[in-house]
Design a protein around this motif. Structure first.
Motif, short mmCIF file in Angstrom:
data_model
loop_
_atom_site.label_atom_id
_atom_site.label_comp_id
_atom_site.label_asym_id
_atom_site.label_seq_id
_atom_site.Cartn_x
_atom_site.Cartn_y
_atom_site.Cartn_z
N PHE A 159 0.84 -1.21 0.00
CA PHE A 159 0.00 0.00 0.00
C PHE A 159 0.87 1.25 0.00
O PHE A 159 0.68 2.16 -0.82
CB PHE A 159 -0.91 -0.02 1.23
N LEU A 160 1.84 1.31 0.91
CA LEU A 160 2.67 2.50 1.05
C LEU A 160 3.63 2.67 -0.12
O LEU A 160 3.89 3.80 -0.56
CB LEU A 160 3.47 2.44 2.36
N ALA A 161 4.16 1.56 -0.65
CA ALA A 161 5.11 1.65 -1.76
C ALA A 161 4.45 2.22 -3.00
O ALA A 161 5.03 3.06 -3.70
CB ALA A 161 5.70 0.27 -2.05
N ILE A 162 3.22 1.79 -3.30
CA ILE A 162 2.54 2.30 -4.49
C ILE A 162 2.14 3.76 -4.30
O ILE A 162 2.16 4.54 -5.26
CB ILE A 162 1.31 1.43 -4.84
N CYS A 163 1.79 4.14 -3.07
CA CYS A 163 1.47 5.56 -2.80
C CYS A 163 2.70 6.42 -3.05
O CYS A 163 2.60 7.51 -3.62
CB CYS A 163 0.98 5.73 -1.37
N ALA A 164 3.86 5.94 -2.60
CA ALA A 164 5.10 6.69 -2.81
C ALA A 164 5.43 6.79 -4.30
O ALA A 164 5.93 7.81 -4.76
CB ALA A 164 6.25 6.02 -2.06
N MET A 165 5.14 5.72 -5.05
CA MET A 165 5.44 5.73 -6.47
C MET A 165 4.60 6.78 -7.21
O MET A 165 5.06 7.40 -8.16
CB MET A 165 5.19 4.36 -7.08
N PRO A 168 5.32 12.55 -6.58
CA PRO A 168 6.59 13.00 -7.17
C PRO A 168 7.65 13.13 -6.09
O PRO A 168 7.38 13.62 -5.00
CB PRO A 168 6.22 14.36 -7.77
N GLY A 169 8.85 12.65 -6.41
CA GLY A 169 9.97 12.86 -5.50
C GLY A 169 10.38 11.67 -4.67
O GLY A 169 11.52 11.60 -4.22
N ILE A 170 9.48 10.71 -4.42
CA ILE A 170 9.80 9.57 -3.56
C ILE A 170 9.47 8.29 -4.31
O ILE A 170 8.36 8.14 -4.81
CB ILE A 170 9.01 9.63 -2.24
N SER A 171 10.40 7.34 -4.35
CA SER A 171 10.16 6.11 -5.09
C SER A 171 9.63 5.02 -4.18
O SER A 171 9.91 4.99 -2.98
CB SER A 171 11.45 5.63 -5.77
N GLY A 172 8.89 4.08 -4.78
CA GLY A 172 8.35 2.97 -4.03
C GLY A 172 9.43 2.07 -3.48
O GLY A 172 9.34 1.57 -2.35
N SER A 173 10.50 1.82 -4.27
CA SER A 173 11.58 0.97 -3.80
C SER A 173 12.29 1.58 -2.59
O SER A 173 12.72 0.87 -1.67
CB SER A 173 12.59 0.72 -4.92
N PHE A 174 12.38 2.91 -2.56
CA PHE A 174 13.01 3.59 -1.43
C PHE A 174 12.18 3.38 -0.16
O PHE A 174 12.72 3.16 0.92
CB PHE A 174 13.17 5.08 -1.73
N ILE A 175 10.85 3.43 -0.28
CA ILE A 175 9.97 3.19 0.86
C ILE A 175 10.13 1.76 1.37
O ILE A 175 10.16 1.51 2.58
CB ILE A 175 8.50 3.47 0.48
N LEU A 176 10.25 0.80 0.44
CA LEU A 176 10.45 -0.59 0.86
C LEU A 176 11.76 -0.74 1.63
O LEU A 176 11.83 -1.50 2.60
CB LEU A 176 10.45 -1.52 -0.36
N VAL A 177 12.80 -0.03 1.21
CA VAL A 177 14.06 -0.07 1.94
C VAL A 177 13.88 0.48 3.35
O VAL A 177 14.34 -0.11 4.34
CB VAL A 177 15.15 0.73 1.19
N LEU A 178 13.16 1.60 3.48
CA LEU A 178 12.93 2.21 4.79
C LEU A 178 12.10 1.31 5.70
O LEU A 178 12.28 1.30 6.92
CB LEU A 178 12.23 3.56 4.63
N LEU A 179 11.17 0.56 5.11
CA LEU A 179 10.33 -0.34 5.90
C LEU A 179 11.05 -1.65 6.26
O LEU A 179 10.51 -2.46 7.01
CB LEU A 179 9.05 -0.68 5.12
N ALA A 183 14.55 -6.40 0.66
CA ALA A 183 15.12 -7.72 0.39
C ALA A 183 14.06 -8.82 0.49
O ALA A 183 14.09 -9.79 -0.26
CB ALA A 183 16.27 -8.00 1.36
N VAL A 184 13.11 -8.64 1.42
CA VAL A 184 12.05 -9.63 1.60
C VAL A 184 11.18 -9.73 0.35
O VAL A 184 10.84 -10.83 -0.11
CB VAL A 184 11.18 -9.28 2.83
N VAL A 185 10.81 -8.59 -0.20
CA VAL A 185 9.98 -8.57 -1.41
C VAL A 185 10.74 -9.19 -2.58
O VAL A 185 10.18 -9.99 -3.35
CB VAL A 185 9.54 -7.13 -1.74
N LEU A 186 12.01 -8.84 -2.75
CA LEU A 186 12.80 -9.40 -3.84
C LEU A 186 12.92 -10.92 -3.70
O LEU A 186 12.82 -11.65 -4.69
CB LEU A 186 14.18 -8.76 -3.87
N THR A 187 13.13 -11.40 -2.49
CA THR A 187 13.24 -12.85 -2.26
C THR A 187 11.94 -13.54 -2.62
O THR A 187 11.94 -14.62 -3.24
CB THR A 187 13.59 -13.12 -0.79
#
Length: 305
Positions: A159-165, A168-179, A183-187
């Protein structure tokens, strides 16, 4: 707006999405299709579902602005497929000049958008400062460590990653890193963990539908204040793309490599003292100017296309 103009905007969005910390929403925002994109996304509702069920495919296609979305997605896909290796190589071997280019691009974008706010009043200034503060706080935050919090955290992460995407200015992948979920999603994606993927996708779908509607409503009812807020997000996100940073925390990346999770901007001289590497100051200044010129071209040509 011509299909070529839309396609080229998609190419810019795809190029931005490849870079961690840079949002494709930024490109949509500065190229003048942000509101139309939100409108097309929010058009996926019960009404269009009813059209599809009744066989009114053409009406459903027009309802969701299908030609616009398809052309934009084609541009995004083209950019990702053609530029992914180049930008990944630049991030690995020449990260500082690349970040400098994006810094100039985003700074110039924010300055251009300031003009579109129009008359400034205390509410709009407060919106600008709130956006800048929120984006800067996100950029400088440490990881939360939700990787072992269960499926509710997976849903919330989507939910939060897509909102960030969308923002403007904040990427979804960056939010996943902060949360702490990157690595969990990639795995899960690599191992095809369908349960995880479905919960994450459900969170992303809910976030996309809810947040796009909220932003679309705000832009139509409080256009200037919302524009000031989004411009503030761009200013605040400059902390993410500042070329010289000191890493305060690390996570495991997609290939098992250490990936910085919390970074703070530092001066070029401090960076040289800390790392012993050349800060490439003059090259960075040149590329920042190139980024600014690119925004000027987008604003004066494509934004009027």
């Amino acid at each position: 707006m011509s299909w070529l103009g839309i396609y080229l905007r998609g190419v810019l969005m795809g190029a931005a999405d490849i870079v961690p910390g840079v949002s494709g929403g930024t490109m949509a925002f500065i190229t003048g299709i942000y509101d139309r994109l939100l409108g097309a996304i929010r058009a996926f509702d019960l009404e269009v579902l009813g059209m599809v069920v009744r066989g009114r495919i053409k009406d459903a296609w027009e309802h969701v602005d299908g030609t616009f979305l398809l052309t934009l997605l084609a541009g995004i896909a083209t950019s990702i497929l053609s530029l992914a290796r180049l930008i990944s190589w630049l991030l690995e071997h020449h990260p500082i000049p690349l970040w400098a280019f994006f810094f100039g691009l985003i700074l110039a974008s924010a300055l251009v958008l300031l003009r579109q706010v129009g008359h400034w009043n205390p509410a709009r200034v407060a919106s600008l400062l709130a956006g800048a503060g929120a984006a800067a706080a996100v950029a400088l935050s440490p990881a939360l460590g939700l990787d072992n919090a269960g499926l509710p955290a997976v849903f919330a992460s989507g939910f939060l990653a897509i909102c960030a995407m969308i923002l403007p200015g904040i990427s979804g992948s960056f939010i996943l890193v902060l949360l702490g979920m990157y690595a969990v999603v990639l795995t899960a994606l690599k191992s095809l963990d369908l349960g995880f993927i479905l919960v994450f996708a459900a969170g992303a779908a809910c976030g996309l539908m809810c947040f796009s509607r909220l932003l679309h409503w705000l832009l139509h009812h409080y256009h200037a204040a919302t524009l000031a807020l989004l411009t503030g997000f761009l200013f605040g996100s400059l902390a993410i793309v500042w070329p010289w940073k000191e890493a305060l925390g690390w996570v495991v990346g997609s290939h098992g490599e250490p990936r910085p999770v919390q970074q703070v901007p530092i001066l070029p001289g401090q960076y040289q003292q800390l790392t012993g590497e050349d800060p490439q100051l003059w090259l960075c200044l040149l590329l920042a100017v190139v980024g600014g010129v690119a925004v000027w071209l987008i604003d004066t040509r494509w934004n009027r296309d």
